[in-house]
Design a protein around this motif. Sequence first.
Motif, PDB file in Angstrom:
ATOM      1  N   ASP A  86      31.163 -13.071  13.787  1.00 52.31           N
ATOM      2  CA  ASP A  86      31.167 -13.804  15.051  1.00 52.31           C
ATOM      3  C   ASP A  86      29.745 -14.059  15.521  1.00 52.31           C
ATOM      4  N   ALA A  87      28.912 -14.488  14.550  1.00 55.02           N
ATOM      5  CA  ALA A  87      27.499 -14.770  14.845  1.00 55.02           C
ATOM      6  C   ALA A  87      26.835 -13.549  15.471  1.00 55.02           C
ATOM      7  N   TYR A  88      26.995 -12.413  14.778  1.00 53.47           N
ATOM      8  CA  TYR A  88      26.415 -11.152  15.249  1.00 53.47           C
ATOM      9  C   TYR A  88      26.826 -10.870  16.698  1.00 53.47           C
ATOM     10  N   GLY A  89      28.077 -11.201  17.003  1.00 55.59           N
ATOM     11  CA  GLY A  89      28.602 -10.956  18.332  1.00 55.59           C
ATOM     12  C   GLY A  89      28.292 -12.028  19.351  1.00 55.59           C
ATOM     13  N   HIS A  90      27.586 -13.083  18.983  1.00 58.54           N
ATOM     14  CA  HIS A  90      27.131 -14.092  19.935  1.00 58.54           C
ATOM     15  C   HIS A  90      28.099 -15.261  20.101  1.00 58.54           C
ATOM     16  N   GLY A 119      19.605 -13.779   9.300  1.00 61.56           N
ATOM     17  CA  GLY A 119      20.768 -13.519  10.135  1.00 61.56           C
ATOM     18  C   GLY A 119      20.334 -12.973  11.474  1.00 61.56           C
ATOM     19  N   LEU A 120      19.969 -11.692  11.515  1.00 61.71           N
ATOM     20  CA  LEU A 120      19.602 -11.051  12.774  1.00 61.71           C
ATOM     21  C   LEU A 120      18.504 -11.814  13.504  1.00 61.71           C
ATOM     22  N   THR A 145      16.457  -3.430  26.201  1.00 59.44           N
ATOM     23  CA  THR A 145      16.724  -4.351  25.103  1.00 59.44           C
ATOM     24  C   THR A 145      17.796  -3.761  24.180  1.00 59.44           C
ATOM     25  N   ALA A 146      18.284  -4.584  23.272  1.00 57.56           N
ATOM     26  CA  ALA A 146      19.247  -4.086  22.285  1.00 57.56           C
ATOM     27  C   ALA A 146      18.621  -2.971  21.446  1.00 57.56           C
ATOM     28  N   ILE A 195      21.176   0.926  14.891  1.00 59.69           N
ATOM     29  CA  ILE A 195      20.299  -0.234  14.751  1.00 59.69           C
ATOM     30  C   ILE A 195      20.779  -1.341  15.689  1.00 59.69           C
ATOM     31  N   SER A 196      19.878  -2.246  16.028  1.00 54.80           N
ATOM     32  CA  SER A 196      20.231  -3.300  16.983  1.00 54.80           C
ATOM     33  C   SER A 196      21.337  -4.200  16.453  1.00 54.80           C
ATOM     34  N   TYR A 197      21.421  -4.358  15.141  1.00 54.53           N
ATOM     35  CA  TYR A 197      22.503  -5.137  14.539  1.00 54.53           C
ATOM     36  C   TYR A 197      23.862  -4.651  15.062  1.00 54.53           C
ATOM     37  N   GLU A 198      24.029  -3.317  15.059  1.00 53.35           N
ATOM     38  CA  GLU A 198      25.314  -2.755  15.457  1.00 53.35           C
ATOM     39  C   GLU A 198      25.567  -2.948  16.949  1.00 53.35           C
TER      40      GLU A 198
END
Length: 390
Positions: free
Chosen positions: A38-42, A224-225, A346-347, A357-360
Amino acid sequence: MSTFPARAVVDLDAIAGNVRHLATLAPASQVMAVVKADAYGHGLVPSALAAQAGGATWLGVAQLAEALTLRASGVTGRILTWIYSPGAPLESALAAGLDLSVGAPWALTEVVAAARASGRTARVHLKVDTGLARGGMFLEDWSEVLADALRAQADGVIEVVGVWSHLASAEDVTSPITQAQLDVFVEAIARAEAGGAHLEVRHLANSAATLVNPAMHFDLVRPGLAVFGLSPVPGRTPADLGLTPAMRLEAEIMLVKRAAAGQGVSYGHTYTTTEDTLLADVPLGYADGIPRHASGTGPFDVGGRRVRIAGRVCMDQVVLDLGPDATARAGDVAVLFGPGTDGEPTAQDWAEAAGTISYEIVTRLGSRVPRVHVGTAGRPVAELARERAW
């Protein structure tokens, strides 16, 4: 209008700007914006369109279902998908004009069968495992599948248009692991070209390699990220890398109340107030993707003051200790994370608080949290789709 008392505000202009910046770092390469999960949650479709507005000529998704969703939503251009199981609806994938990864012998067999059944030539990217020991085939097995794929290509059933792989430690440009993977990848390309593959793209670089390792760029980079403005490079902030985080997660405080010193807070009373104070109840919890591991540590900004979760994260809410002098009221906004430019967490701050990690942090955000897309790159999907003909 959503009645949910929290929202993830996604700046589509930031996504487009990040893609433009990444393209400048790899000027001889095309850019595939990876919008998986989902677009890294976006938000899958708006983020994909924003990435294209920023210059991405390819989109990448892990799951076949997401690739089909993009097409059904009117998203055009090249789309690569790489995770599917035996029996997947590959004829539908070919009808949608998707590029398919082949990372196992059975996958080639099923892609060829789908191509023959549908009468459509399949566009295939052969995935070589260069050392991550995850998807794809190690070089010798890959070479055998390459030979079978080239026979199918000679029959007009498929075209081998890409060779690709995933890196294990892309952020470490001096790592012998990274160099070894590059060596294997170069050999795989040589074998494919010698055999007569119709290669359009050779792609290895993820976000980190796009940002810091030009030797990995080849014809196509696959960030990606970084598309979403977060840093994949330890010790370097998004600003250090020229990126703008695209998501701001915020919630409306639903209750404030005075509590006396010595009051236990939330399940198990793992937190106890040390003085008379003001507590705030915020309607986000682990059902919404707030890490339970961030109990007692997850940071918030309330009225310009940095506070942390008091006690345990609950399923639907968390409690904040705002301090004795706080004046917050129900309806005020509490910010969990954002770009950080206004002093908000921040994330990455949340990642450190939760030991991850910020990805998660961004990808685990629950589906019931509305994504509010803002920015000129976020025009309605139908409006953009009418302008393009796939």
